[in-house]
Design a protein around this motif. Structure first.
Motif, PDB file in Angstrom:
ATOM      1  N   ARG A 386       9.870  21.071 -15.007  1.00 23.66           N
ATOM      2  CA  ARG A 386      11.294  20.913 -15.503  1.00 23.66           C
ATOM      3  C   ARG A 386      11.111  22.715 -16.685  1.00 23.66           C
ATOM      4  O   ARG A 386      12.617  22.931 -16.799  1.00 23.66           O
ATOM      5  N   VAL A 387       9.712  22.947 -17.335  1.00 27.31           N
ATOM      6  CA  VAL A 387      10.043  24.501 -17.309  1.00 27.31           C
ATOM      7  C   VAL A 387      10.209  25.593 -16.676  1.00 27.31           C
ATOM      8  O   VAL A 387      10.742  26.566 -16.929  1.00 27.31           O
ATOM      9  N   TRP A 388      10.135  24.921 -15.395  1.00 26.79           N
ATOM     10  CA  TRP A 388      10.494  26.026 -14.379  1.00 26.79           C
ATOM     11  C   TRP A 388      11.891  26.266 -14.178  1.00 26.79           C
ATOM     12  O   TRP A 388      12.405  27.318 -14.440  1.00 26.79           O
ATOM     13  N   LYS A 389      12.403  25.577 -14.769  1.00 25.63           N
ATOM     14  CA  LYS A 389      13.419  24.843 -14.549  1.00 25.63           C
ATOM     15  C   LYS A 389      14.716  25.060 -15.306  1.00 25.63           C
ATOM     16  O   LYS A 389      16.448  25.601 -15.378  1.00 25.63           O
ATOM     17  N   ASP A 390      13.491  25.419 -16.417  1.00 21.24           N
ATOM     18  CA  ASP A 390      14.867  26.394 -17.991  1.00 21.24           C
ATOM     19  C   ASP A 390      14.263  27.891 -17.844  1.00 21.24           C
ATOM     20  O   ASP A 390      13.663  28.134 -19.158  1.00 21.24           O
ATOM     21  N   THR A 391      14.658  28.517 -16.784  1.00 17.25           N
ATOM     22  CA  THR A 391      14.116  29.627 -16.812  1.00 17.25           C
ATOM     23  C   THR A 391      16.251  30.646 -16.173  1.00 17.25           C
ATOM     24  O   THR A 391      16.744  29.740 -15.079  1.00 17.25           O
ATOM     25  N   PRO A 392      16.419  31.744 -16.665  1.00 15.80           N
ATOM     26  CA  PRO A 392      17.256  32.180 -15.711  1.00 15.80           C
ATOM     27  C   PRO A 392      17.315  32.237 -14.097  1.00 15.80           C
ATOM     28  O   PRO A 392      18.441  32.209 -13.483  1.00 15.80           O
ATOM     29  N   ALA A 393      15.957  32.514 -14.302  1.00 17.31           N
ATOM     30  CA  ALA A 393      15.922  32.647 -12.182  1.00 17.31           C
ATOM     31  C   ALA A 393      16.284  31.480 -11.821  1.00 17.31           C
ATOM     32  O   ALA A 393      16.731  31.416 -10.783  1.00 17.31           O
ATOM     33  N   PHE A 394      15.723  29.821 -11.879  1.00 15.19           N
ATOM     34  CA  PHE A 394      16.199  28.507 -11.326  1.00 15.19           C
ATOM     35  C   PHE A 394      17.836  28.535 -11.598  1.00 15.19           C
ATOM     36  O   PHE A 394      18.679  28.660 -11.107  1.00 15.19           O
ATOM     37  N   GLN A 395      18.532  28.673 -13.459  1.00 16.28           N
ATOM     38  CA  GLN A 395      19.717  28.169 -13.193  1.00 16.28           C
ATOM     39  C   GLN A 395      20.222  29.402 -12.762  1.00 16.28           C
ATOM     40  O   GLN A 395      22.049  29.228 -11.982  1.00 16.28           O
ATOM     41  N   ASP A 396      20.059  30.562 -12.453  1.00 16.88           N
ATOM     42  CA  ASP A 396      21.019  31.682 -11.720  1.00 16.88           C
ATOM     43  C   ASP A 396      20.464  31.896  -9.991  1.00 16.88           C
ATOM     44  O   ASP A 396      21.446  32.584  -9.564  1.00 16.88           O
ATOM     45  N   LYS A 397      20.182  30.689  -9.538  1.00 12.91           N
ATOM     46  CA  LYS A 397      19.648  30.458  -8.464  1.00 12.91           C
ATOM     47  C   LYS A 397      18.941  31.976  -7.556  1.00 12.91           C
ATOM     48  O   LYS A 397      19.387  31.942  -6.451  1.00 12.91           O
ATOM     49  N   ARG A 398      17.837  31.966  -8.448  1.00 14.66           N
ATOM     50  CA  ARG A 398      17.559  33.537  -8.085  1.00 14.66           C
ATOM     51  C   ARG A 398      15.568  33.492  -7.895  1.00 14.66           C
ATOM     52  O   ARG A 398      15.277  33.856  -7.984  1.00 14.66           O
ATOM     53  N   ILE A 399      15.248  31.453  -6.718  1.00 13.74           N
ATOM     54  CA  ILE A 399      14.369  31.528  -6.562  1.00 13.74           C
ATOM     55  C   ILE A 399      14.384  31.840  -5.396  1.00 13.74           C
ATOM     56  O   ILE A 399      14.912  31.338  -4.377  1.00 13.74           O
ATOM     57  N   PHE A 400      12.965  32.533  -4.794  1.00 10.46           N
ATOM     58  CA  PHE A 400      13.244  33.502  -3.483  1.00 10.46           C
ATOM     59  C   PHE A 400      11.569  32.605  -2.742  1.00 10.46           C
ATOM     60  O   PHE A 400      10.396  32.804  -3.608  1.00 10.46           O
ATOM     61  N   VAL A 401      11.928  32.552  -1.692  1.00 21.06           N
ATOM     62  CA  VAL A 401      10.709  31.263  -0.826  1.00 21.06           C
ATOM     63  C   VAL A 401       9.703  32.780   0.317  1.00 21.06           C
ATOM     64  O   VAL A 401      10.647  32.695   1.032  1.00 21.06           O
ATOM     65  N   PHE A 402       9.140  32.980   0.349  1.00 21.28           N
ATOM     66  CA  PHE A 402       8.132  33.047   1.872  1.00 21.28           C
ATOM     67  C   PHE A 402       7.391  32.458   2.540  1.00 21.28           C
ATOM     68  O   PHE A 402       6.179  31.942   1.653  1.00 21.28           O
ATOM     69  N   SER A 403       7.798  32.711   3.025  1.00 21.02           N
ATOM     70  CA  SER A 403       6.519  31.020   4.067  1.00 21.02           C
ATOM     71  C   SER A 403       6.160  31.853   5.793  1.00 21.02           C
ATOM     72  O   SER A 403       7.084  32.776   5.949  1.00 21.02           O
ATOM     73  N   GLY A 404       5.470  31.096   6.092  1.00 19.20           N
ATOM     74  CA  GLY A 404       5.061  31.910   7.668  1.00 19.20           C
ATOM     75  C   GLY A 404       4.350  32.640   7.855  1.00 19.20           C
ATOM     76  O   GLY A 404       3.877  33.258   6.962  1.00 19.20           O
ATOM     77  N   ALA A 405       5.252  33.204   8.541  1.00 16.58           N
ATOM     78  CA  ALA A 405       4.172  35.164   8.818  1.00 16.58           C
ATOM     79  C   ALA A 405       5.076  36.397   7.758  1.00 16.58           C
ATOM     80  O   ALA A 405       3.964  36.358   7.342  1.00 16.58           O
TER      81      ALA A 405
END
Length: 465
Positions: A386-405
């Protein structure tokens, strides 16, 4: 692979049979460079290597004129014969043409300026440089990270006997760099984590490329067994440094690449790899196109004050990129602010620290599988503390994921820097790229398909994507 392994880059030491190798170890001196020549360093990582015998009685001016005659370069001088331009590249306000020689011991070899090249005899020199620079530290090094020169191993991918080089690469980033400058088809063995470009992994599956240890535990016996002409190692890994010394004392040539902290370190490694293969022109071409890619991306993006961090997971206490890391270099190169730049290298932080930093965006290098669908992406978001969720990044949907290659792309300080810079710039500043090209839109997560979203890379076949 665990987080510790990825954080250093995704980054030999079993004793060989005593009856075979013991006579060589500790008796044979480390391999030294025997090639003679002139480096003409135009600045901005544009270098020409000219093989040239530095004869007794030759001075620095003689060598330059002979080298430029070989290359067809015109030389400009003033009334006193001082060099003012080479191949049309004139002195600049803060950077002028001067001659340099190598000085120092094996662990600290540096360029040293020659005040009077007219009277300087080259009888005791093997490699000199004429460089347009403001300071020696800005020049392309003539030695690898352990002080060994790298020019005498090959000519156009052939060893000194005229046969194709047999190369071993002992780190994923090193493998990519060697491949980028034309050496992919010469690689006969790698560490177990090297899997790019695809020709490497395909050759591994076919048995044409062998595994000779891990990133932090290369195997001396296995390396020797493939009879390499040249082994490329990573100077950021202590085991690689000791392995290079062991290989050289056993009569096997080795090149130890520089640890990549700044973009300049990567550009040096590209040049070193290409020159060690006898393919210096490939290095210049690659560096030119890589620089153009980064300049083009930076010309589009308009990131001013984004507070960002790059994490190796979405756990409560993740490892994050601090200063002095490749990931930090990517962020700062496009104008973003790394909120954990107060940490040196990679370090673990707790969830409270993430909350205190209040990041505007978070980039996750995800290692527990691939995130390839909206369902998988949303599930990862919901799993966050929930602490991650209480940040501007989460609230503004600016979390980006790089997986695999794409996770490899972000975490390896190799030749695909241009692709990493473009993708991160696009996720942090999508509006600028859409404004430049309406159809240039990127998702919030990337896996093996990341190359589909690259638009600013160099010519096909020159830049690895």
């Amino acid at each position: 692979m665990n987080a510790i392994k990825i954080k250093v880059v995704i980054s030999i030491s079993i004793l060989i049979a005593v009856c075979v190798i013991t006579p060589l170890i500790g008796i044979t001196e480390p391999t030294r460079d025997e090639r003679e020549g002139v480096m003409i360093d135009f600045g901005y990582y544009n270098v020409t290597w000219v093989p040239l015998e530095l004869n007794d009685g030759m001075n620095g001016i003689d060598a330059l004129y002979d080298a430029c005659d070989i290359k067809g370069y015109a030389i400009g001088t003033d009334a006193y014969g001082n060099i003012t331009s080479i191949d049309g590249e004139a002195n600049l306000v803060a950077s002028s043409w001067s001659m340099y020689v190598l000085r120092g011991n094996d662990l600290d070899v540096q360029w040293s300026k020659v005040d009077d090249p007219f009277s300087f005899s080259l009888s005791d020199e093997r490699i000199i440089s004429w460089a347009r620079t403001s300071a020696p530290e800005n020049m392309m090094p003539a030695v690898d990270s352990l002080g060994h020169t790298y020019y005498s191993y090959a000519e156009a991918g052939k060893n000194l006997m005229g046969a194709d080089l047999r190369i071993v690469t002992m780190a994923p980033s090193v493998t990519e760099t060697v491949a980028a400058v034309g050496g992919a088809g010469l690689i006969v063995a790698t560490d177990r984590y090297s899997n790019y470009p695809s020709s490497i992994s395909e050759a591994q599956e076919a048995g044409d490329i062998e595994f000779v240890g891990g990133y932090t535990d290369p195997n001396f016996e296995l390396i020797v067994s493939v009879s390499p002409d040249l082994v490329f190692l990573d100077g950021s890994v202590g085991e690689h440094i000791s392995m290079a010394d062991k290989l050289r004392k056993s009569g096997i040539s080795a090149v130890v690449m520089y640890e990549v902290i700044e973009v300049s370190d990567l550009l040096k490694n590209i040049w070193i790899a290409s020159s060690a293969l006898g393919m210096s022109d490939n290095g210049n071409i690659y560096i030119k196109n890589l620089s153009k890619t980064i300049e083009s991306v930076c010309a589009v993006t308009n990131i001013v004050s984004d507070k960002v961090f790059i994490s190796l997971s979405a756990s409560e206490s993740p490892y994050v990129a601090g200063s002095g890391t490749y990931a930090d270099t990517i962020l700062t190169s496009i104008g973003a602010t790394n909120v954990f730049s107060n940490i040196q290298s990679w370090g673990m932080v707790d969830k409270e620290a993430i909350y205190v930093k209040q990041p505007d965006a978070i980039i996750i290098v995800y290692q527990n599988g691939k995130v390839e669908t909206d369902v998988q992406y949303n599930a990862l978001l919901q799993s966050m503390n929930r602490v991650w969720k209480d940040t501007p990044a989460f609230q503004d949907k600016r979390i980006f994921v790089f997986s695999g290659a794409s996770a490899d792309l972000i975490s390896r300080p190799g030749a695909r820097l241009g692709a990493a810079v473009e993708l991160i710039a696009k996720v942090l500043d999508p509006d600028s790229f859409v404004k430049a090209d309406y159809w240039d839109r990127s998702p919030k997560y990337f896996a093996d398909d990341y190359s589909d979203y690259l638009k600013y890379q160099g010519p096909e076949g020159v830049l690895l994507i």
